[in-house]
Design an enzyme around this catalytic site. Structure first.
Site, PDB file in Angstrom:
ATOM      1  CG  ASN A 220      -0.209  -0.097   2.497  1.00  0.00           C
ATOM      2  OD1 ASN A 220       0.546   0.800   2.839  1.00  0.00           O
ATOM      3  ND2 ASN A 220      -0.396  -1.186   3.231  1.00  0.00           N
ATOM      4  CG  ASP A 318      -5.507  -6.447  14.124  1.00  0.00           C
ATOM      5  OD1 ASP A 318      -4.613  -5.819  14.751  1.00  0.00           O
ATOM      6  OD2 ASP A 318      -6.514  -5.899  13.657  1.00  0.00           O
TER       7      ASP A 318
HETATM    8  N1  CTP Z   1      -3.197  -3.121  12.461  1.00  0.00           N
HETATM    9  C1  CTP Z   1      -2.347  -4.157  12.806  1.00  0.00           C
HETATM   10  N2  CTP Z   1      -2.406  -5.331  12.115  1.00  0.00           N
HETATM   11  C2  CTP Z   1      -3.279  -5.504  11.109  1.00  0.00           C
HETATM   12  C3  CTP Z   1      -4.147  -4.451  10.752  1.00  0.00           C
HETATM   13  C4  CTP Z   1      -4.085  -3.269  11.455  1.00  0.00           C
HETATM   14  O1  CTP Z   1      -1.520  -3.992  13.713  1.00  0.00           O
HETATM   15  N3  CTP Z   1      -3.301  -6.652  10.461  1.00  0.00           N
HETATM   16  C5  CTP Z   1      -3.176  -1.871  13.235  1.00  0.00           C
HETATM   17  C6  CTP Z   1      -2.668  -0.678  12.463  1.00  0.00           C
HETATM   18  O2  CTP Z   1      -1.278  -0.513  12.645  1.00  0.00           O
HETATM   19  C7  CTP Z   1      -3.461   0.460  13.069  1.00  0.00           C
HETATM   20  C8  CTP Z   1      -4.765  -0.156  13.470  1.00  0.00           C
HETATM   21  O3  CTP Z   1      -4.500  -1.558  13.585  1.00  0.00           O
HETATM   22  O4  CTP Z   1      -2.873   0.937  14.250  1.00  0.00           O
HETATM   23  C9  CTP Z   1      -5.907   0.079  12.535  1.00  0.00           C
HETATM   24  O5  CTP Z   1      -5.621  -0.434  11.309  1.00  0.00           O
HETATM   25  P1  CTP Z   1      -6.692  -0.459  10.113  1.00  0.00           P
HETATM   26  O6  CTP Z   1      -6.092  -1.163   8.980  1.00  0.00           O
HETATM   27  O7  CTP Z   1      -7.172   0.920   9.877  1.00  0.00           O
HETATM   28  O8  CTP Z   1      -7.825  -1.291  10.756  1.00  0.00           O
HETATM   29  P2  CTP Z   1      -8.499  -2.591  10.315  1.00  0.00           P
HETATM   30  O9  CTP Z   1      -8.747  -3.349  11.564  1.00  0.00           O
HETATM   31  O10 CTP Z   1      -7.701  -3.308   9.282  1.00  0.00           O
HETATM   32  O11 CTP Z   1      -9.848  -2.070   9.720  1.00  0.00           O
HETATM   33  P3  CTP Z   1     -10.214  -1.554   8.218  1.00  0.00           P
HETATM   34  O12 CTP Z   1      -9.052  -1.857   7.308  1.00  0.00           O
HETATM   35  O13 CTP Z   1     -11.441  -2.281   7.895  1.00  0.00           O
HETATM   36  O14 CTP Z   1     -10.447  -0.086   8.366  1.00  0.00           O
END
Ligand code: CTP
Length: 410
Positions: A220, A318
């Site tokens: 990304n 996550d």
């Molecule tokens: N994050 C993480 N590991 C992942 C996805 C997210 O540690 N696999 C962390 C990011 O570093 C950030 C937070 O979670 O601090 C939010 O990430 P985001 O991608 O916005 O949230 P998602 O849970 O993936 O939700 P969405 O993509 O649906 O907005």
């Protein structure tokens, strides 16, 4: 406003005595004078007699806009006490380059030239002494130099560097002076309030890269700039900082321990064992949500007439939610880059991942830029930090964090 990091005025209103002693790195001392002036400092150069064999006072005067002080016998000063006047007016004395001989003289408290005299005469409680050694590696490694360096630190001086690398003499090793921008940043860090002194902070930053085959992958547009700015701000505030970075092209902030990873699984494997050793976890990484279930081992070839390949995707771990679920979880801060309904989505993440704080921003408009707008969302409400460049915001976030830790009795 988009302020590139090298155009910030972080030394605004600071009065710096820049001491230059006689080594080849004196030419970098001149470049440093320029960097300090560009960062807003008022710079008074003081040169030893041997420094003037390498660069001229004329050059330093042109760069700083101030006549250069070279002798304690200056009768143009009304009280004829240059050493007292200069050290009383300064916020810090930075000696760069500091030769082995000059450090030895400092260690002994010698004061038979202007620069050593004003180092000794400075009021130590309000005028710090920072020393940037520059010498041949054998001179640096010599027990006498090491003894002297320890002594000047015990006496209250702060050491900046030295670095290791190729030296003017053609040898390779420790003893090289830090680069002018590193010294400028070291001085800036010195002036930052030590709000996280003694704290341990773990940070993730940048994108992840999920391989499809050996040459292609899913990633990304995250630049990692915000995470790196927070790492720098936390280190400046006195924390011990570990930064786990996805693939980015950014220099490691001074004093920060960095681990490079590529994929979400690697990030998870790096972070989980480190998390219990840290009091604070700040997840700024834009972790890819999915990876290819079975990346191809060889490069996928495009064959005429055949349909485009398809990939089965698996969900990535996550990282943040896993850390927040640990028994002794650190204080967890998540980031949320959203395109709409910023606060609502941030609050949903706060609750779902069980975080202490979510820092929300408008994702698409901030990728790769130097400035940002942040909204802090916690269980009790939300608050916006004034728009600024990422380093200013990172420092504001560090101040906010220090306050919250204190309020929570942590
Ligand atoms: N994050 C993480 N590991 C992942 C996805 C997210 O540690 N696999 C962390 C990011 O570093 C950030 C937070 O979670 O601090 C939010 O990430 P985001 O991608 O916005 O949230 P998602 O849970 O993936 O939700 P969405 O993509 O649906 O907005």
């Amino acid at each position: 406003m988009n302020i590139p990091v090298d155009q910030r005025l972080d030394l605004h209103a600071k009065r710096i005595v820049l001491g230059i002693t006689g080594g080849v790195a004196a030419y970098k001392g001149a470049e440093l004078a320029r960097e300090l002036v560009r960062a807003g400092a008022s710079v008074q150069a003081v040169m030893t007699a041997s420094a003037q064999r390498f660069v001229t006072p004329l050059l330093l005067q042109s760069l700083t806009g101030n006549p250069v002080a070279t002798t304690q016998w200056d009768t143009t000063q009304p009280n004829a006490m240059a050493h007292i006047n200069l050290s009383r007016e300064a916020d810090a004395i930075l000696v760069a380059p500091a030769t082995a001989d000059f450090i030895a003289r400092l260690a002994l408290g010698r004061c038979d030239d202007l620069l050593s005299l004003l180092c000794l005469a400075r009021p130590a409680e309000r005028c710090s002494l920072l020393v940037a050694p520059a010498m041949n590696r054998e001179m640096w490694a010599h027990p006498a130099t090491q003894r002297n360096v320890q002594q000047v630190q015990q006496d209250g001086a702060m050491l900046l560097g030295p670095a290791a690398g190729s030296q003017a003499c053609g040898e390779i090793g420790a003893g090289r002076m830090l680069e002018p921008d590193e010294l400028r940043d070291g001085l800036i860090a010195h002036f930052q309030p030590k709000l996280l002194r003694g704290r341990t902070v773990l940070i993730t930053a940048g994108p992840t890269f999920e391989a499809l085959d050996p040459v292609r992958g899913i990633t990304n547009r995250s630049s990692g700039k915000m995470g790196f700015a927070i790492a720098r701000a936390a280190a400046e505030a006195g924390a011990s900082v570990t930064l786990v970075a996805g693939p980015v092209h950014l220099p490691t902030p001074a004093g920060v321990q960095r681990l490079d990873v590529e994929s979400a699984c690697q990030m998870q494997a790096a972070v989980l064992p480190l998390a219990p050793q840290h009091e604070i976890f700040i997840a700024t990484a834009a972790v890819a949500d999915w990876r290819a279930s079975k990346p191809a081992e060889a490069k996928i070839k495009k064959t005429a007439g055949l349909a485009a390949p398809t990939f089965e995707l698996a969900e990535n771990p996550d990282v943040l939610a896993c850390v927040a679920a640990l028994k002794d979880a650190p204080f967890c801060i998540g980031f949320a880059a959203e395109s709409h309904d910023i606060e609502r989505h941030a609050r949903e993440k706060l609750q779902r991942k069980k975080l202490h704080l979510v820092v929300a921003n408008h994702g698409p408009s901030t990728f790769g830029r130097d400035d940002n707008r942040l909204i802090l969302v916690d269980a009790t409400g939300s608050r916006e930090l004034p728009q600024g460049d990422k380093l200013t915001l990172a420092r504001a976030l560090v101040a906010e964090l220090a306050q919250r830790l204190q309020a929570a009795g942590l």
